[in-house]
Design a protein around this motif. Structure first.
Motif: not given
Length: 638
Positions: A76-85, A87-95, A243-247
């Motif tokens: 809680p209180g953190e923003i996780l940013a998922m970065l990558g080219p 097709g690297s799997g960002k949206t799949s992980l978020l989903t 808790t914030v998670v974003t691609t």
């Protein structure tokens, strides 16, 4: 609200309360239930079918691993940013983290926990999910969009006017007052800007004061200033204990340093997980330094995730493999220890929003409330389409043209009269079919989004669509028949007119039901249109007008043909078997209508059977459509 009309009066007075539901409120206040999100050794694989052709049959399927053993934690209180080219799997992980991996779409292994508990209905009620494509209704205004969302998603512990006020406060705090009465718009409809659309999407999710917020590339396609504003909103939300998670694809340098944690992916492999501010130092420690002094950190990280480094002689695949190995050697143990170290600190149970499950089971509102809100929303969204001048003009022009072509056709021209009846059945087979066949394919994204979030049951949505479409389904054919019937000089008896009208209206509803079923089954507009055309043309050919003596081996088609039963009932509504009509060369003879060659094979019996057959089709097609829709928004998490 069960017995009240849904109101859109956003200025209505608010009844004061003494608990934490008092309004106005701030969207940046603290989350009611902080949630720690952990994921351990996530592996996600999908099966890819090889393309097939007429001359190449291949049933082999290839399995592709999208995520390859990901572990991490977001507090809680953190923003996780998922970065990558790409097709690297960002949206799949978020989903996957959001509990939206659909059944049959792939195999997900590993462990995802929310305060050390698996995904539950209570967690889903506390989760907001903002998709990349902003699934919004284009013809609704910003105010209408947020108010309808509040009426559906906020529990009944809020009074109706409180829900409307809460939507207004969200709109104000997101800076949307300037465009509150502007429609959302779409590709061919001018509306709000891209940044405003994104803020509306975020506003829909934070209305419920979520503990978890997932966002798929919220800054994609936005200018740097607008992107800065979006990320600033997320930063404020996180500081409220969420808790914030974003691609994110390629943030500017000032956005990059606003993220607390960073997960860098390369072809589904993690190559960095930790503080965003420490990422550059980590890669420098493993021998990956930028070739220039001043560089956007995200540009540099994307380069190395693609295997592009300062050493041009190093092959990209070798560099990627080295970075994966460095991660496992230098970072993985620390990540695992951080995950394990939180086991005793995040066992707080996650409760559903107040009142969400007290009286309505797993849903925040009752069935009737959902039906009323969805019905009103649907009517507002489709008011321009359903009552479009072009559609009305089309019907009136065709009806007048038919009236002129068959002007005062007497029974002495019996062949012409039955030709008109068959044309009426044909025209009103295709028109409602193509009106309804696009219904569910066009709304698939919205239905997927709202069903995945548990906003409403499928049944009130389905019933609201059926009821909402009834006015235009019934008014237009009625106007058509009133004009054509009397201009063409069909049977002037009022009883015969009303029987013909009743048959036509049932026929329209059955044809529309077939369109709904095909659209829901195929969910592709082009394919559904082609399939609908072929089916309806087959029904018309077997309808009894074009071919009167159908071979036995194919005659069964008429028994499933909408046109056959409608044509038969239209004839029964106009004539009786013993009715006389002038016949012979000069019309000097009198013959029975029942003996007319074009009617004899239709017959004057089995009218009740035809009526029952159409009634059965009316129900069956809609049942098929409903069953087909149950797969939309269905996830493994329930």
């Amino acid at each position: 609200m069960d017995s009240q009309e849904v109101s859109m009066d956003v200025e209505a007075p608010i009844e004061k309360t003494n608990d934490d539901r008092s309004l106005p409120f701030s969207i940046f206040k603290k989350a009611n239930t902080p949630v720690t999100l952990k994921f351990e050794n996530l592996v996600y694989t999908v099966k890819l079918k090889e393309p097939q052709g007429w001359f190449r049959k291949n049933d082999k399927t290839e399995e592709r691993t999208i995520l390859k053993g990901l572990t991490g934690i977001v507090k809680p209180g953190e923003i996780l940013a998922m970065l990558g080219p790409s097709g690297s799997g960002k949206t799949s992980l978020l989903t996957a983290l959001g509990g939206r991996v659909g059944e049959g779409k792939g195999k997900l292994t590993g462990n995802i926990s929310y305060n050390n508990k698996p995904l539950s209905k209570a967690v889903k009620r506390r989760t907001g999910f903002v998709t990349q494509d902003d699934a919004l209704y284009p013809n609704l205004t910003v105010t209408e969009t947020l108010v309808f969302t509040a009426l559906l998603r906020l529990p009944n512990s809020f009074k109706q006017q409180e829900k409307i006020k809460q939507a207004k406060v969200v709109m104000t705090e997101l800076g949307l007052d300037r465009c509150k009465d502007t429609i959302i718009g779409g590709p061919f409809l001018r509306g709000v800007s891209g940044g405003e659309r994104k803020r509306v999407s975020i506003g829909q999710e934070i209305l419920i004061n979520p503990s978890l917020l997932f966002l798929d590339e919220p800054t994609s396609g936005l200018d740097s200033t607008t992107a800065q504003r979006i990320v600033s909103i997320l930063w404020e939300l996180a500081r409220g204990g969420r808790t914030v998670v974003t691609t994110i694809h390629q943030p500017s340098s000032r956005l990059f340093y606003m993220f607390d944690k960073l997960l860098l992916l390369s072809e589904g492999n993690p190559i960095y997980f930790g503080l965003g501010s420490s990422a550059m130092d980590y890669f420098a420690s493993v021998g990956c330094s930028p070739s220039v002094e001043r560089i956007n950190p995200s540009d540099f990280l994307l380069d190395i995730a693609n295997g592009v480094g300062s050493d041009e002689s190093q092959r990209p695949e070798a560099m990627k493999a080295a970075l994966v190995a460095f991660y496992k050697t230098n970072l993985l143990d620390n990540v695992i220890n951080e995950v394990k170290g939180q086991d005793d600190l995040c066992n707080k149970p996650i409760e559903s929003p107040r009142g969400a499950t007290n009286t309505n089971g797993e849903w925040p509102t009752t069935w009737w409330q959902q039906f009323c809100v969805l019905l009103k929303r649907g009517l507002k969204q489709r008011r321009h389409d359903s009552f479009s001048g072009m559609k009305v003009a089309q019907i009136f022009l065709v009806s007048i043209l038919c009236g002129l072509l068959w002007w005062q056709t007497k029974i002495s021209r019996l062949q012409d009269q039955i030709g008109l009846l068959f044309f009426i059945s044909s025209f009103w087979a295709f028109f409602p079919l193509f009106q309804q066949i696009f219904t569910f394919p066009q709304e698939r994204a919205m239905l997927q989004k709202e069903r995945s979030s548990g906003v409403y049951r499928l049944s009130p949505y389905f019933m609201s669509r059926l009821v909402g479409d009834l006015p235009m389904e019934l008014i237009l054919p009625t106007c058509f028949l009133v004009i054509t019937y009397w201009m063409a000089g069909l049977n002037h008896n009022l009883a015969n007119f009303f029987v013909t009208l009743l048959v036509l209206l049932v026929h329209v509803l059955v044809s529309g039901g077939l369109g709904l079923a095909l659209g829901a089954l195929v969910m592709d507009q082009k394919t559904a249109t082609t399939l609908g055309s072929v089916i309806m043309l087959t029904f018309l050919l077997a309808g009894g007008y074009y071919v009167q003596h159908v071979p036995v081996f194919i005659s069964w088609i008429k028994y499933v043909s909408i046109g056959y039963y409608t044509y038969k009932l239209l004839i029964l509504g106009q004539y009786t078997a013993n009715e006389w009509y002038p016949c012979g060369e000069n019309g000097i003879l009198r013959c029975h209508v029942g003996d007319f060659e074009g009617i004899k094979h239709i017959g004057f019996n089995s009218g009740l059977v035809s009526a029952l057959a159409l009634t059965a089709m009316l129900v069956v097609y809609r049942v098929i459509a409903y069953i087909a829709l149950t797969r939309i928004g269905k996830t493994k998490s329930g």
